[in-house]
Scaffold this active site. Structure first.
Site, PDB file in Angstrom:
ATOM      1  N   GLY A  48       0.832  -1.189   0.000  1.00  0.00           N
ATOM      2  CA  GLY A  48       0.000   0.000   0.000  1.00  0.00           C
ATOM      3  C   GLY A  48       0.871   1.245   0.000  1.00  0.00           C
ATOM      4  O   GLY A  48       1.973   1.254   0.551  1.00  0.00           O
ATOM      5  N   CYS A  49       0.390   2.322  -0.629  1.00  0.00           N
ATOM      6  CA  CYS A  49       1.216   3.526  -0.782  1.00  0.00           C
ATOM      7  C   CYS A  49       1.522   4.184   0.568  1.00  0.00           C
ATOM      8  O   CYS A  49       2.672   4.556   0.842  1.00  0.00           O
ATOM      9  CB  CYS A  49       0.541   4.506  -1.729  1.00  0.00           C
ATOM     10  SG  CYS A  49      -1.169   4.934  -1.312  1.00  0.00           S
ATOM     11  N   ASN A  50       0.523   4.318   1.429  1.00  0.00           N
ATOM     12  CA  ASN A  50       0.766   4.889   2.755  1.00  0.00           C
ATOM     13  C   ASN A  50       1.720   4.020   3.560  1.00  0.00           C
ATOM     14  O   ASN A  50       2.556   4.519   4.319  1.00  0.00           O
ATOM     15  CB  ASN A  50      -0.555   5.020   3.525  1.00  0.00           C
ATOM     16  CG  ASN A  50      -1.520   5.979   2.881  1.00  0.00           C
ATOM     17  OD1 ASN A  50      -1.169   7.083   2.498  1.00  0.00           O
ATOM     18  ND2 ASN A  50      -2.773   5.558   2.751  1.00  0.00           N
ATOM     19  N   VAL A  51       1.590   2.730   3.380  1.00  0.00           N
ATOM     20  CA  VAL A  51       2.435   1.772   4.100  1.00  0.00           C
ATOM     21  C   VAL A  51       3.897   1.978   3.733  1.00  0.00           C
ATOM     22  O   VAL A  51       4.789   1.984   4.595  1.00  0.00           O
ATOM     23  CB  VAL A  51       2.019   0.330   3.767  1.00  0.00           C
ATOM     24  CG1 VAL A  51       2.896  -0.662   4.492  1.00  0.00           C
ATOM     25  CG2 VAL A  51       0.551   0.114   4.113  1.00  0.00           C
TER      26      VAL A  51
END
Length: 354
Positions: A156-159
């Site tokens: 995931g991008c936020n991850v």
């Protein structure tokens, strides 16, 4: 250089799928094959992505195993919960393609975490596509597990932003992972292309809007999983994303208590050590703070770390383009490792400014 692999992209009409296509068009050893969609089937690709001129006259085909099979690489840029079905159908059809899932279906190792945060049956766990992830118990990085892989779960991008910001401190024991606070400014492309009232320009421009507050965001268990991989015994995370009126980019500000007796110089040395040889993760000079403008269009993660001595906390920041290093770039980087190509092939660290 001679093209050696063909790649199909499923979900090619969306932002992530379009970004995958943009990167593949510049890859020296990839030829773009089938481009598939769902509601856009039969439309010209140029209607969805007018900036992808070399592919403008391609027509979106149905997203099914028959269309995707026969390629060397299949990239799934589908809504969460859709990739598992397509991957299973490809296997049943006898496809031996390398499959990269840009959705969440195969990221989590714990089926219970998946069921709690996504509410459906777990599709299984694939090798995790964050090459720079520190594996503290092995003294290695995740890239070692991606070489030769046939299935890859793209993070995931936020991850990615939170993990890259803080993991050196976790791996070295310089921070306490039982009290991690992460606040992120996130561009609107991270919310996808669906027409929703709160995503309209009239609602978004000039406004900052928090969402998934109070530990409800689906990226929480994935971040915790990564920090455990980096060496955390247990993780407590407060995670708050905020939509910012920009199309691309994530700026993550992550803090955690500093271990007693540790100096700011020791903290900086740990980040320098872990990222010194990474081609896409760069620790900025002291006093220079990452911005999303610095990474627009690039597969770069810019990191900075400081010590708030009065608060007794480490403050780590990371800026990425959510569509590149946060999604499509991570897919291509992982694809390169899986296919035995140079990890940097087709990827750029040069951003777009202003």
């Amino acid at each position: 250089m001679q093209v050696t692999f063909t790649a199909a992209v499923a979900g090619a009409s969306g932002y992530a799928g379009g970004e995958v296509l943009r990167l593949l068009l510049g890859h020296p050893e990839i030829e773009v094959g089938a481009v598939t969609a769902h509601s856009n089937v039969g439309q010209r690709l140029g209607e969805a992505h007018p900036h992808l001129l070399p592919l403008a006259d391609r027509v979106f085909e149905p997203t099914d195993a028959a269309t995707l099979a026969g390629h060397d690489v299949v990239v799934l840029a589908l809504p969460h919960g859709r990739s598992g079905e397509i991957a299973a159908a490809l296997a049943a059809a006898g496809s031996d393609a390398l499959v990269l899932d840009c959705g969440a279906d195969h990221r989590l190792a714990d089926a219970g975490d998946w069921e709690r945060f996504y509410g459906t049956a777990h599709a299984g766990t694939w090798p995790y596509g964050l090459p720079e992830l520190i594996l503290a118990d092995q003294g290695a990085r995740q890239r070692d597990r991606l070489r030769g892989a046939r299935r890859v779960a793209v993070p995931g991008c936020n991850v990615t932003a939170v993990t890259l910001a803080l993991q050196p401190g976790v791996a070295t024991g310089l921070v306490d992972p039982a009290d991690v606070v992460a606040v992120l400014a996130v561009g609107y492309s991270g919310a996808g292309k669906a027409a929703k009232t709160h995503l309209l320009a009239a609602e978004a421009l000039g406004s900052l809007a928090p969402y998934a507050v109070g530990g409800t965001h689906r990226h929480v268990p994935e971040i915790e999983q990564n920090l455990r991989a980096a060496g955390a015994g247990s993780v407590r995370l407060s995670f708050t994303p905020v939509l910012a009126p920009v199309s691309r980019g994530i700026l993550a500000t992550v803090t955690a208590p500093l271990t007693a007796g540790i100096s700011p110089a020791t903290v900086r040395a740990a980040w320098e050590q872990y990222y010194a040889d990474e081609p896409f993760v760069h620790l900025l000079p002291e006093g220079t703070w990452p911005t999303t403008a610095m990474v627009t269009g690039a597969n770069t993660a810019l990191v900075q770390v400081a010590v708030d001595e009065r608060a007794g906390r480490v403050v780590a920041l990371c800026a990425i383009d959510n569509l590149v290093k946060g999604t499509a770039g991570a897919a291509v980087q992982s694809m390169n490792l899986a296919l035995g190509l140079p990890e940097t092939a087709g990827l750029c660290t040069v951003g777009v400014a202003p």
